[in-house]
Scaffold this active site. Sequence first.
Site, PDB file in Angstrom:
ATOM      1  N   SER A  96     -28.959  19.637   0.961  1.00 53.41           N
ATOM      2  CA  SER A  96     -29.296  17.851   1.026  1.00 53.41           C
ATOM      3  C   SER A  96     -30.603  17.565   1.532  1.00 53.41           C
ATOM      4  CB  SER A  96     -28.202  17.394   2.121  1.00 53.41           C
ATOM      5  OG  SER A  96     -28.259  17.995   3.396  1.00 53.41           O
ATOM      6  N   LYS A 148     -36.388  14.429   7.944  1.00 49.49           N
ATOM      7  CA  LYS A 148     -35.133  13.994   7.047  1.00 49.49           C
ATOM      8  C   LYS A 148     -34.607  12.802   7.514  1.00 49.49           C
ATOM      9  CE  LYS A 148     -30.928  16.075   5.356  1.00 49.49           C
ATOM     10  NZ  LYS A 148     -30.115  17.446   5.440  1.00 49.49           N
ATOM     11  N   SER A 161     -28.533  23.296   3.551  1.00 48.85           N
ATOM     12  CA  SER A 161     -29.284  22.307   3.372  1.00 48.85           C
ATOM     13  C   SER A 161     -30.597  22.057   3.471  1.00 48.85           C
ATOM     14  CB  SER A 161     -28.725  20.948   3.915  1.00 48.85           C
ATOM     15  OG  SER A 161     -27.397  20.587   3.256  1.00 48.85           O
TER      16      SER A 161
END
Lengths: 470, 104, 493
Positions: free
Chosen positions: A143, A68, A167
């Site tokens: 996310s 990420k 997330s």
Amino acid sequence: MSDRPRTAVAAVEDSFRRMDDVRAGADGLNIILWQDRERAAADARQIDRRLEQGEDIAPLAGVPFVAKDNIATLHLPTTCGSRILEGYVSAYEATVITRLQNAGAVLVAKSNCDEFAMGSSNEHSAYGPARNPIDPERVPGGSSGGSGAAVAAGIVPIALGSETGGSVRQPASFCGVVGVKPTYGRVSRYGLVAFASSLDQVGVFGATVNDAALGMEVIAGRDPLDSTSADRDVPRYRAEVERPLTGVVIGRPAEYFPATLDARLVRLADRALAALRSLGAEIREVSLPHTDLAIPVYYILAPAEASSNLARFDGVRYGLRVAGDGLRGMYEATRSKGFGPEVTRRILLGTYVLSAGYYDAYYKRAQEVRTLIAEDFRSVFEGGVNALFTLTAPTPAFELGTKSDPYEMYLNDIFTATANLAGVPAMSIPIGRVDGLPVGGQVIAGHFDESMMFRVAYALERALGEEAHR
Amino acid sequence: MAVTQEDVEHIANLARLALDERRIPELVQQLNAILEHMDVLQQVDTRKVIGASGVGDQALPLREDKGVPLPLHRARELFAPEVRDGFFLVPRLATHETVAEEGG
Amino acid sequence: MTATTSDPRAVVERYEMVVGLEVHVQLKTRTKAFCSCSAAYGAPPNTNTCPVCLALPGSLPVLNEAAVRLAIQTAHALHCTINQVSVFARKNYFYPDLPKGYQISQYDRPLATGGLLEIGKNADGTPITVGITRVHMEEDAGKSIHDRYAANTAIDLNRAGVPLIEIVSEPDMRSSREAVAYLRVLKQLLEYLEVSDVNMEEGSLRVDANISARLRGETKLGTKTEVKNMNSFSGVERALEAEFARQAMLLDAGEKVHQQTMLWDGSRGEVRPARSKEQSHDYRYFPEPDLPPLVLDPAWIDEVCKNLPELPAAKRARFGQSYTLSDGDIEKLTAFAPVADYFEQVVGAHNDPKAAANWILGSVFEALRQSGTSIRDFRVRPPDLARLLDLVRDGMLSSTAAKHVFNKMLETGERPEQIAEREQLLQVSDTDELARWVDEVLVENPTEADRFRKGERKLQGVLVGLVMKKSKGRADPRRVNQLLSERASSSGA
Ligand SMILES: [Mg+2]
Ligand SMILES: [Zn+2]
């Protein structure tokens, strides 16, 4: 990962080929933000050389992974999906990246995410929304949407994400893959760009429970650079997963199954619970009475910490700088241009709940209720329950642009934020589909009992087989 | 406890965010809508809660007063907006602004 | 100004000053508070920095044990209660030399609370004490340099993250003199503890004052202001006087004192308010989530406190009992621990405290002043000074010659006997040799000799001087006097 190609070079080439095939870049699914194919190929050649020389760099030798974009990497940008860090390349590497690389894994790309991990749909990225590989009109969740989607699209077998309130688990649910949030303190946060430090943990996506467990084994464990990382031994999770479920007590918390919940999702959850029962587990109705307070508590504490964590983005030492009237003007221009609307909203909210006159009513009160939520879990686990089973999210993946009200979006975290508030480990695994869209089931365990969590998830994965993806 | 336009301006000032004037009413409305959902917390009985801070059971580990500094693998010039003679540069402030702000 | 304005002096007389001090002290650790960068002063800009103290995204703090030790020792010496659990908190504000946008500090659960410091004695001998509200740990900010470039402020983060303690006193001081006394005693204590360099010019000791004024006899506290930017003890004294006079005049005119931050301008000798926009601080303190609570094992606290050096008050008391010295001499000898150590080493070898004190407070201090060195690096080591004093006591060296030998010791570092012998300075008390010098002088100065013999006894001093000169200072003056007296009486005058 059992059927991976012979060499690291071939595996990395496959990974990039797959990225091209599914159009993972900005012109397609937009799940990959930054990549350096030459660098990744060189890293892969290095791994192959070491393997040829007979070096034992298992367990992840030659496995490609994505991280990420809020995890610091030395050779690819780390922008956190934000304008304020556009072009920023970290001068040091996150502990989790180093650990994966030491185990032989090769970083192939950084994945799209909501700006500073604030969001549940990946629509709040400064670099445009990521799309769900199952249905590109829908969000991959957030996310860590890009990482979940990268595993779902077959680009990599494992990916790193980060969790603050769901997330990793929620995008895993939306994309039909496995997503793990470890116990708070289990994995080093050194190099994870902070959103809400008391809630943040690095998490792992995997195509299977085994892959995720393997990734977790590699990244978990005490790091002297993170004062909140726990000094506890890390079990060999893959050895633990094989143990049968006989005598294991799995709680079904009533508060996670409100009458308003979509009956089709509840049916999938019940099917999973039935499968667990048939494997010898006892299913017990339990109660976590403060569950409905999790979202209010979460959306006070997380923005409060974020408002402080994001103060360092001031245009002085790194990242974006926009000229303004004097120093103050520079600060304001930089931060206003650099942060998107959701981040701005949360900084304002967080600043407000910490400001003079409101601290006691909001921040302090939320901390107290957080303790009550943690107590709920403690008493259930101390009462003989080994794990909890719930749905990961109240809905499957929704269409892009359909949730404009901030609080409605926040409710996506309704089943996941509790585990972050309590600090307990939790993971999502596919348990079936509704209208062709993946639905995830959530397994929650007690503090540092990832072994139990993996064991339940692995048994369920085997019991459901192909049903999990139908 | 409704958030007012002045509140939003005040916290934006604290957070060094310059808000577009036209956006403020919408932000006031959104923050109020969010905070309305928080009011439920006021009804919770928290009298039994003592010492609420964080979730870890970890005591603070201490570091020995030695060791090699953590390396910077990239020169400051490569990530800083403006560097001269080794200093980070920012728009100039008057001297009297300094001390007043320095928290100490 | 109108003719009715009261005499400022008279106005100020009617008011009483109330002062509390907040002192920031840089702790003497090798590395910074939360990262392993060097905490040394004076490195090229931004060279002592790393991902943590530059606040690069994703970096995290790890607390330095030595900083905790030094903070505990200080708090213990100030008679504070050391809290077994204390909590770090974030103090949020924007400033370019504050890299994270917050300072890691302690707020509602500090390291230590409730101590006191004795700063002197009242006329009746009772101690004057100042209460210590709290001692907490925090990190320093970097440096902003405003006068280096025309259009820019330059930021150096070498200092960012250096460990500090903040020592907050109760508002117990009633004059600028007491405030300075507090600072001197505190500085001495910190030097004794060796927890800090305590150098106000280099910024390792920084002082802010909270000051209010009230009519004498009033018991309620007035509205206070905070005075900052004082760079020396005399600056503190002058700033407090200036701010006190300002407040007294305001109150006397029936106006109100506004709670605000005032900045001392030493070159103009005046205080002025900080810009009003910067007054509205709202630091939004909350517990630092990157650092769990600091939980201290009581056994460890005991161990840390057990190894404290002897502190100033105890040392003064012991000197008073062990050595026959004036209070003034004891005060001077114990002002700085290394001087006291030096003294005790000399006395250990020479056993005449008065002589040792006289030499140290005289010649040694003079030499230190001239060379600007510390007594720790002083060339004349205690055993050598003791040996020099032995020679004087035993009549082997005149005090004049001793002074000369001492100066040579400063230059060469040699032992006193070596120098005295080489330069033939060892005192001659051999009667034959002395008698020869005396007789030669009497022969060479017949007029004076004659007058002396005829009873002009005041000439004896002149003649002794001449003998000393002839002997190059080696003659023992007592014996010379004796011999001259014998000559005078034998002449039958
Ligand atoms: Mg302070
Ligand atoms: Zn550093």
